[in-house]
Design a protein around this motif. Structure first.
Motif, PDB file in Angstrom:
ATOM      1  N   GLY A 101     -11.820  -3.850  -3.366  1.00 29.69           N
ATOM      2  CA  GLY A 101     -10.625  -3.001  -3.038  1.00 29.69           C
ATOM      3  C   GLY A 101     -10.943  -1.878  -2.448  1.00 29.69           C
ATOM      4  O   GLY A 101     -11.918  -1.379  -2.083  1.00 29.69           O
ATOM      5  N   SER A 102      -9.687  -1.207  -1.827  1.00 27.81           N
ATOM      6  CA  SER A 102     -10.071   0.181  -1.196  1.00 27.81           C
ATOM      7  C   SER A 102     -10.366   1.221  -2.208  1.00 27.81           C
ATOM      8  O   SER A 102     -11.115   2.161  -1.807  1.00 27.81           O
ATOM      9  CB  SER A 102      -8.989   0.543  -0.317  1.00 27.81           C
ATOM     10  N   ASN A 103     -10.033   0.828  -3.393  1.00 27.89           N
ATOM     11  CA  ASN A 103     -10.542   1.909  -4.621  1.00 27.89           C
ATOM     12  C   ASN A 103     -12.249   1.878  -4.520  1.00 27.89           C
ATOM     13  O   ASN A 103     -12.625   3.167  -4.566  1.00 27.89           O
ATOM     14  CB  ASN A 103     -10.460   1.330  -5.720  1.00 27.89           C
ATOM     15  N   PHE A 127      -2.320   9.843  -5.446  1.00 30.48           N
ATOM     16  CA  PHE A 127      -2.982   8.832  -6.128  1.00 30.48           C
ATOM     17  C   PHE A 127      -4.000   9.301  -7.098  1.00 30.48           C
ATOM     18  O   PHE A 127      -5.042   9.975  -6.887  1.00 30.48           O
ATOM     19  CB  PHE A 127      -3.428   7.950  -5.137  1.00 30.48           C
ATOM     20  N   ASN A 183       1.228   7.143  -3.166  1.00 33.91           N
ATOM     21  CA  ASN A 183       1.378   6.427  -4.459  1.00 33.91           C
ATOM     22  C   ASN A 183       1.086   7.674  -5.420  1.00 33.91           C
ATOM     23  O   ASN A 183       0.050   8.067  -5.311  1.00 33.91           O
ATOM     24  CB  ASN A 183       0.993   5.289  -4.661  1.00 33.91           C
ATOM     25  N   ASP A 210      -5.521   7.368   3.377  1.00 38.17           N
ATOM     26  CA  ASP A 210      -5.411   6.439   2.682  1.00 38.17           C
ATOM     27  C   ASP A 210      -4.225   5.596   3.057  1.00 38.17           C
ATOM     28  O   ASP A 210      -3.024   6.031   2.556  1.00 38.17           O
ATOM     29  CB  ASP A 210      -5.517   6.773   1.008  1.00 38.17           C
ATOM     30  N   ALA A 212      -2.820   2.561   2.058  1.00 42.20           N
ATOM     31  CA  ALA A 212      -2.642   1.438   1.340  1.00 42.20           C
ATOM     32  C   ALA A 212      -1.216   0.688   1.669  1.00 42.20           C
ATOM     33  O   ALA A 212      -1.128  -0.396   1.643  1.00 42.20           O
ATOM     34  CB  ALA A 212      -2.702   1.633  -0.095  1.00 42.20           C
ATOM     35  N   TYR A 213      -0.342   1.566   1.879  1.00 46.97           N
ATOM     36  CA  TYR A 213       1.120   0.990   2.378  1.00 46.97           C
ATOM     37  C   TYR A 213       1.754   1.116   3.790  1.00 46.97           C
ATOM     38  O   TYR A 213       2.870   0.930   3.882  1.00 46.97           O
ATOM     39  CB  TYR A 213       2.142   1.807   1.611  1.00 46.97           C
ATOM     40  N   THR A 240      -5.957  -1.836   2.505  1.00 43.83           N
ATOM     41  CA  THR A 240      -6.376  -2.734   1.544  1.00 43.83           C
ATOM     42  C   THR A 240      -5.515  -4.091   1.682  1.00 43.83           C
ATOM     43  O   THR A 240      -4.663  -4.127   2.309  1.00 43.83           O
ATOM     44  CB  THR A 240      -5.760  -2.150   0.030  1.00 43.83           C
ATOM     45  N   SER A 242      -4.714  -5.575  -1.114  1.00 42.98           N
ATOM     46  CA  SER A 242      -4.143  -5.866  -2.388  1.00 42.98           C
ATOM     47  C   SER A 242      -2.434  -5.866  -2.179  1.00 42.98           C
ATOM     48  O   SER A 242      -1.693  -6.409  -3.185  1.00 42.98           O
ATOM     49  CB  SER A 242      -4.297  -4.624  -3.213  1.00 42.98           C
ATOM     50  N   LYS A 243      -1.902  -5.195  -1.359  1.00 37.27           N
ATOM     51  CA  LYS A 243      -0.354  -5.088  -1.567  1.00 37.27           C
ATOM     52  C   LYS A 243       0.403  -6.005  -0.541  1.00 37.27           C
ATOM     53  O   LYS A 243       0.970  -6.965  -0.726  1.00 37.27           O
ATOM     54  CB  LYS A 243      -0.152  -3.321  -1.000  1.00 37.27           C
ATOM     55  N   ARG A 251      -9.465  -8.282  -4.963  1.00 38.79           N
ATOM     56  CA  ARG A 251     -10.131  -6.910  -4.769  1.00 38.79           C
ATOM     57  C   ARG A 251     -10.909  -7.066  -3.432  1.00 38.79           C
ATOM     58  O   ARG A 251     -12.161  -7.208  -3.091  1.00 38.79           O
ATOM     59  CB  ARG A 251     -11.357  -6.625  -5.886  1.00 38.79           C
TER      60      ARG A 251
HETATM   61  C1  PLP Z   1      -2.908   0.534  -4.597  1.00 40.62           C
HETATM   62  C2  PLP Z   1      -3.546   1.530  -3.758  1.00 40.62           C
HETATM   63  C3  PLP Z   1      -4.731   1.318  -3.353  1.00 40.62           C
HETATM   64  C4  PLP Z   1      -5.259  -0.019  -3.256  1.00 40.62           C
HETATM   65  O1  PLP Z   1      -5.983  -0.200  -4.253  1.00 40.62           O
HETATM   66  P1  PLP Z   1      -7.036  -1.487  -4.250  1.00 40.62           P
HETATM   67  O2  PLP Z   1      -8.152  -1.132  -4.894  1.00 40.62           O
HETATM   68  O3  PLP Z   1      -7.358  -1.704  -2.933  1.00 40.62           O
HETATM   69  O4  PLP Z   1      -6.490  -2.544  -4.852  1.00 40.62           O
HETATM   70  C5  PLP Z   1      -5.118   2.575  -2.614  1.00 40.62           C
HETATM   71  N1  PLP Z   1      -4.423   3.671  -2.381  1.00 40.62           N
HETATM   72  C6  PLP Z   1      -3.203   3.768  -3.013  1.00 40.62           C
HETATM   73  C7  PLP Z   1      -2.522   5.130  -2.666  1.00 40.62           C
HETATM   74  C8  PLP Z   1      -2.678   2.807  -3.762  1.00 40.62           C
HETATM   75  O5  PLP Z   1      -1.526   2.876  -4.358  1.00 40.62           O
END
Ligand code: PLP
Length: 383
Positions: A101-103, A127, A183, A210, A212-213, A240, A242-243, A251
């Protein structure tokens, strides 16, 4: 075994860790089913893709479910995925770091650059992971006030001019997080704002952008920061799977950075931080750009529709270029959240972000959004 008193177990814990309030994820579908005995539950709480994942990803995973792939360690270098990403972005593979995940990457950055006596800067309403990553390193969080609730165009958005001013006063800041779009607000910064800020940042301060979106944004509004990596070696872009790619369960995420930063990231990650199936799924996902296009189209149409419908009901909707809308009710949103849960609709309460009058709802499929609006009307009528 001696009966350890709880305070003995915390006394050597790092002060930053003791200050952490654990992240509350969106409620899983099964949990609500269990809690309320509901069969038919939809989750619009974690910004997952309502189209699910690409059929090509599903096929690749089925084909990969073999003994060897389970028994052997993954390719710790993620060679094939990095190669695909390098081609996709037109960047050298030595600039790419893969994460669980980018987390994962946000935490690595904090592990490398933050620590006691150092500060991590990010916006109010940003976030939640940024403050968690800073605290885990016992670094101070410098929270920059966001635009005011009555800001003309970007209420609650990142104020990058204020970022610049704050940074000038805080030489202890070593790491800056910017979510674009952010986010949980959905707000975004213009390319001019991002560039204007980068130009003010000393070269030893790392700026994590970041994204992600990113894919969900109107191309006319989004910031294409990739070409800036050469000019700003302190810039790190995270993305990421994930989205938009619909594989949150796998992940997988990545960072694009100067090779020196990539080298540091590589030092702190687990040797096998991406499992074999995540690597395979991400490769197949990246190859199916048609799925990405369909996901964008669905989101754009449904986001606009949901935005209209919510505003028709007199609710406040924050400007969003992401795959969710953050909705203000002008009163405590808890009873409405509860009313939605009772009707089998999971959305995200925003109290932990200091926005107790707001709920965040993921843009779903047409049918999911219908269901959400129906449940919302009922919840509003009865609370
Ligand atoms: C969902 C999200 C992530 C991504 O999380 P993952 O670990 O890649 O699933 C990263 N930054 C923001 C702002 C998010 O909302």
């Amino acid at each position: 075994m001696n009966a350890a008193k709880p305070n003995e177990l915390t006394r050597n814990a790092l002060p930053g860790v003791l200050g952490i309030e654990a992240y509350t994820p969106g409620m899983p579908v099964e949990e609500l089913q269990r809690r309320l005995g509901l069969a038919d539950v939809i989750k619009l709480a974690s910004n997952e893709n309502p189209l699910g994942a690409s059929p090509a990803v599903q096929a690749a995973l089925v084909a990969a479910a073999k003994g060897d792939n389970l028994a052997l360690y993954p390719d710790g270098s993620g060679y094939r995925l990095k190669k695909k990403l390098a081609t996709y972005h037109g960047i050298g593979a030595e600039c790419i770091t893969l994460g669980n995940g980018s987390n994962d990457l946000l935490e690595f950055l904090s592990r490398i650059y933050a620590g006691p006596g150092r500060a991590v800067m990010f916006s109010d309403f940003a976030f939640a992971v940024y403050s968690l990553a800073a605290q885990a390193q016992s670094a101070e969080s410098v929270i920059v006030p966001a635009y005011a609730a009555d800001h003309a165009t970007m209420p609650y958005g990142h104020d990058l001019a204020a970022f610049g001013k704050t940074l000038a006063q805080r030489p202890d800041v070593s790491l800056v997080f910017i979510a674009n779009p952010n986010n949980p607000t959905g707000t975004w910064n213009t390319p001019q704002e991002v560039l204007g800020f980068l130009e003010q940042v000393p070269p030893h301060v790392i700026v994590a952008l970041d994204e992600a979106y990113w894919d969900y944004q109107d191309p006319a509004l989004r910031t294409d920061a990739l070409p800036w990596l050469d000019r700003f070696p302190n810039l790190v872009i995270t993305r990421t799977f994930s989205k938009i790619y619909g594989i949150a369960s796998m992940r997988a995420g990545y960072a694009l950075s100067h090779p020196t930063v990539a080298d540091l990231l590589n030092r702190v990650r687990q040797p096998f931080n991406n499992n074999s199936f995540a690597l395979i799924a991400a490769e197949a996902a990246l190859d199916d750009q048609d799925f990405v296009r369909r996901s964008i189209e669905l989101n754009t149409v449904q986001r606009e529709r949901l935005d209209d419908e919510l505003k028709k009901r007199g609710l406040t909707v924050l400007p969003s270029q992401a795959n969710f809308l953050t909705v203000g009710f002008g009163r405590d949103a808890k009873p409405i959240h509860q009313g939605l849960l009772e009707r089998g609709v999971i959305v995200r309460p925003m109290g932990s972000y200091g926005l107790p009058q707001f709920l965040r709802v993921t843009v779903g499929s047409a049918a999911q959004n219908d269901r959400f609006l129906q449940a919302l009307d009922a919840a509003l009528a009865s609370s």
